[in-house]
Design a protein around this motif. Structure first.
Motif, PDB file in Angstrom:
ATOM      1  N   ARG A 165       0.748  -1.249  -0.078  1.00  0.00           N
ATOM      2  CA  ARG A 165      -0.072  -0.200  -0.101  1.00  0.00           C
ATOM      3  C   ARG A 165       0.798   1.188   0.016  1.00  0.00           C
ATOM      4  O   ARG A 165       1.938   1.457   0.712  1.00  0.00           O
ATOM      5  CB  ARG A 165      -0.932  -0.011   1.386  1.00  0.00           C
ATOM      6  CG  ARG A 165      -0.188  -0.005   2.681  1.00  0.00           C
ATOM      7  CD  ARG A 165      -1.084   0.180   3.625  1.00  0.00           C
ATOM      8  NE  ARG A 165      -2.614  -0.609   3.582  1.00  0.00           N
ATOM      9  CZ  ARG A 165      -3.512  -0.298   4.508  1.00  0.00           C
ATOM     10  NH1 ARG A 165      -3.596   0.870   5.186  1.00  0.00           N
ATOM     11  NH2 ARG A 165      -4.596  -1.354   4.277  1.00  0.00           N
ATOM     12  N   GLY A 166       0.313   2.291  -0.942  1.00  0.00           N
ATOM     13  CA  GLY A 166       1.116   3.400  -1.176  1.00  0.00           C
ATOM     14  C   GLY A 166       2.547   3.508  -2.210  1.00  0.00           C
ATOM     15  O   GLY A 166       2.977   4.322  -2.301  1.00  0.00           O
ATOM     16  N   ARG A 187      -3.515   1.088  -5.393  1.00  0.00           N
ATOM     17  CA  ARG A 187      -4.451   1.845  -5.013  1.00  0.00           C
ATOM     18  C   ARG A 187      -5.453   1.741  -3.969  1.00  0.00           C
ATOM     19  O   ARG A 187      -5.715   0.506  -3.891  1.00  0.00           O
ATOM     20  CB  ARG A 187      -5.188   2.612  -6.114  1.00  0.00           C
ATOM     21  CG  ARG A 187      -4.102   3.053  -7.112  1.00  0.00           C
ATOM     22  CD  ARG A 187      -3.363   4.551  -6.612  1.00  0.00           C
ATOM     23  NE  ARG A 187      -2.743   5.145  -7.701  1.00  0.00           N
ATOM     24  CZ  ARG A 187      -1.546   5.148  -7.897  1.00  0.00           C
ATOM     25  NH1 ARG A 187      -0.810   4.069  -7.101  1.00  0.00           N
ATOM     26  NH2 ARG A 187      -0.786   5.623  -8.854  1.00  0.00           N
ATOM     27  N   PHE A 188      -5.786   2.501  -3.070  1.00  0.00           N
ATOM     28  CA  PHE A 188      -6.890   2.507  -2.171  1.00  0.00           C
ATOM     29  C   PHE A 188      -8.234   2.538  -2.861  1.00  0.00           C
ATOM     30  O   PHE A 188      -8.400   3.375  -3.966  1.00  0.00           O
ATOM     31  CB  PHE A 188      -6.887   3.459  -1.054  1.00  0.00           C
ATOM     32  CG  PHE A 188      -5.757   3.702   0.054  1.00  0.00           C
ATOM     33  CD1 PHE A 188      -6.206   2.674   1.271  1.00  0.00           C
ATOM     34  CD2 PHE A 188      -4.600   3.734  -0.113  1.00  0.00           C
ATOM     35  CE1 PHE A 188      -5.241   2.223   2.269  1.00  0.00           C
ATOM     36  CE2 PHE A 188      -3.648   3.598   0.721  1.00  0.00           C
ATOM     37  CZ  PHE A 188      -3.881   2.988   1.889  1.00  0.00           C
ATOM     38  N   PRO A 190     -11.462   6.778  -0.884  1.00  0.00           N
ATOM     39  CA  PRO A 190     -10.657   8.014  -0.197  1.00  0.00           C
ATOM     40  C   PRO A 190     -11.092   7.965   1.459  1.00  0.00           C
ATOM     41  O   PRO A 190     -10.231   8.777   2.239  1.00  0.00           O
ATOM     42  CB  PRO A 190     -11.346   9.279  -0.803  1.00  0.00           C
ATOM     43  CG  PRO A 190     -12.656   8.932  -1.451  1.00  0.00           C
ATOM     44  CD  PRO A 190     -12.450   7.442  -1.649  1.00  0.00           C
ATOM     45  N   ARG A 199      -5.234   6.293   5.544  1.00  0.00           N
ATOM     46  CA  ARG A 199      -3.898   5.989   4.870  1.00  0.00           C
ATOM     47  C   ARG A 199      -2.725   5.453   5.870  1.00  0.00           C
ATOM     48  O   ARG A 199      -1.851   6.182   6.234  1.00  0.00           O
ATOM     49  CB  ARG A 199      -3.500   6.965   4.108  1.00  0.00           C
ATOM     50  CG  ARG A 199      -3.547   7.174   2.692  1.00  0.00           C
ATOM     51  CD  ARG A 199      -5.114   7.096   2.313  1.00  0.00           C
ATOM     52  NE  ARG A 199      -5.413   7.075   1.184  1.00  0.00           N
ATOM     53  CZ  ARG A 199      -6.798   6.721   0.421  1.00  0.00           C
ATOM     54  NH1 ARG A 199      -7.723   6.222   1.283  1.00  0.00           N
ATOM     55  NH2 ARG A 199      -7.146   6.922  -0.816  1.00  0.00           N
ATOM     56  N   THR A 255       3.625   8.187  -5.738  1.00  0.00           N
ATOM     57  CA  THR A 255       2.224   8.074  -5.724  1.00  0.00           C
ATOM     58  C   THR A 255       1.671   8.961  -4.539  1.00  0.00           C
ATOM     59  O   THR A 255       2.412   9.481  -3.845  1.00  0.00           O
ATOM     60  CB  THR A 255       1.964   6.403  -5.301  1.00  0.00           C
ATOM     61  OG1 THR A 255       2.194   6.431  -3.981  1.00  0.00           O
ATOM     62  CG2 THR A 255       2.791   5.595  -5.921  1.00  0.00           C
ATOM     63  N   ASP A 283      -0.256   8.322  -2.215  1.00  0.00           N
ATOM     64  CA  ASP A 283      -0.237   7.934  -0.888  1.00  0.00           C
ATOM     65  C   ASP A 283       0.952   7.328  -0.129  1.00  0.00           C
ATOM     66  O   ASP A 283       0.924   7.035   0.943  1.00  0.00           O
ATOM     67  CB  ASP A 283      -1.113   6.490  -1.081  1.00  0.00           C
ATOM     68  CG  ASP A 283      -2.622   7.041  -1.491  1.00  0.00           C
ATOM     69  OD1 ASP A 283      -3.162   7.816  -0.968  1.00  0.00           O
ATOM     70  OD2 ASP A 283      -3.211   6.069  -2.151  1.00  0.00           O
ATOM     71  N   VAL A 307       1.142   7.217   3.959  1.00  0.00           N
ATOM     72  CA  VAL A 307       1.147   5.863   4.536  1.00  0.00           C
ATOM     73  C   VAL A 307       2.722   5.619   5.262  1.00  0.00           C
ATOM     74  O   VAL A 307       2.922   4.982   6.356  1.00  0.00           O
ATOM     75  CB  VAL A 307       1.212   4.805   3.374  1.00  0.00           C
ATOM     76  CG1 VAL A 307       1.674   3.509   3.894  1.00  0.00           C
ATOM     77  CG2 VAL A 307      -0.104   4.777   3.013  1.00  0.00           C
TER      78      VAL A 307
END
Length: 295
Positions: free
Chosen positions: A58-59, A64-65, A68, A72, A197, A199, A203
């Motif tokens: 992740r991140g 991707r998450f 929203p 994070r 990215t 995020d 993160v």
């Protein structure tokens, strides 16, 4: 080729190599690294008939998450849950898990809390489950100075610094953590693209603040964090690879980690190798995977 698969929280991007019917191996990268660190390991394992899956955490990269509204979070339970969700999404009941740094933490968590899902474990630097309750206790000065970047990230200045120069910070950490590894610009750039990215910064910052109790965790992960706070043992067959030249976590850090492993356990020191074991010593990493039960 990069593939993606949806989980309850993420659209996880991953790379798959090797025969589809081969015993699965999931390889997890750390901070600040990327799946490129496993390229040489994957080549060796795929040639030996293993199905290799290397996700972007992740991140990182194309992962991707989905919403929203999802925090994070980079806390350890998030990494462990992401790995479980990834296995579920691919309908993999049981796999060899391998990882270092953040990825080693995710692998250790699943091996400890869900041993039926882990055929075996390759972990770099040993038992990577965090002792958050004990994190407030000062460490010896020699250990504290190695963690400067974590304390930097605890501050607004550090968050702004990471946002402004994520590649510069990452490259410095690569150099400090692997002082005997002469990587070139192309090698670094191949991984650094995964940091670009939206995020990545939130993160990373949440991860380093949460592990000291300086940031709240995702409420959805509270039960897993409570289980991890009990420092659960790992019962699956495990090999701990520790680079002799690791500049952030020297070999003596894992010398007593056998106490956390109740199943077959072996610690192997890897000479002329720093923190990024799979990229610096791919033969040693691949050999560890192949020396463990495949299923």
């Amino acid at each position: 080729m990069i593939r993606t698969i949806p989980t309850p929280t993420l659209e996880i991007a991953y790379e798959e190599t090797g025969p589809a019917e081969g015993p699965p191996v999931v390889l997890l990268h750390g901070f600040p690294y990327a799946p490129r660190g496993y390229d040489a390991v994957v080549a060796r394992l795929a040639a030996a008939g293993r199905r290799c899956l290397v996700p972007y955490l992740r991140g990182y990269g194309p992962t991707r998450f989905l919403s929203p509204a999802t925090p994070r979070s980079g806390q350890q339970a998030a990494l462990g849950q992401d790995l479980l969700d990834f296995l579920d999404a691919l309908r993999i009941e049981r796999a060899v898990l391998g990882g270092y740094d953040w990825g080693g933490r995710a692998a250790c968590i699943v091996a400890a809390l869900h041993p039926a899902r882990a055929a075996a474990l390759v972990t770099c630097t040993g038992y990577n489950i965090q002792d958050i309750a004990g994190a407030a206790r000062p460490a010896p000065a020699e250990a504290e100075h190695r963690l400067w970047y974590q304390y930097y990230f605890h501050t607004p200045r550090g968050e702004a610094g990471l946002a402004a120069d994520r590649r510069g910070i990452a490259r410095l950490l690569w150099r400090l953590w692997s002082p005997t590894w002469s990587f070139d610009d192309a090698t670094f750039a191949a991984s650094a693209s995964a940091f670009d990215t939206p995020d990545f910064v939130p993160v990373v910052i949440q991860s380093y603040r949460h592990r000291y109790g300086y940031a709240p965790g995702d409420p959805a992960l509270a039960a897993m964090e409570a289980a991890l706070a009990r420092r659960p043992p790992i019962a699956v067959p495990s090999i701990n690879l520790h680079g002799e030249d690791d500049g952030v976590g020297p070999p003596e850090n894992s010398a007593g980690h056998h106490r956390f492993f109740t199943g077959p356990y072996e610690r192997r020191l890897v000479p002329r190798t720093g923190h990024n074991v799979p990229q610096e010593a791919p033969d040693a990493f691949a050999r560890a995977v192949l020396d463990l039960p495949a299923g």
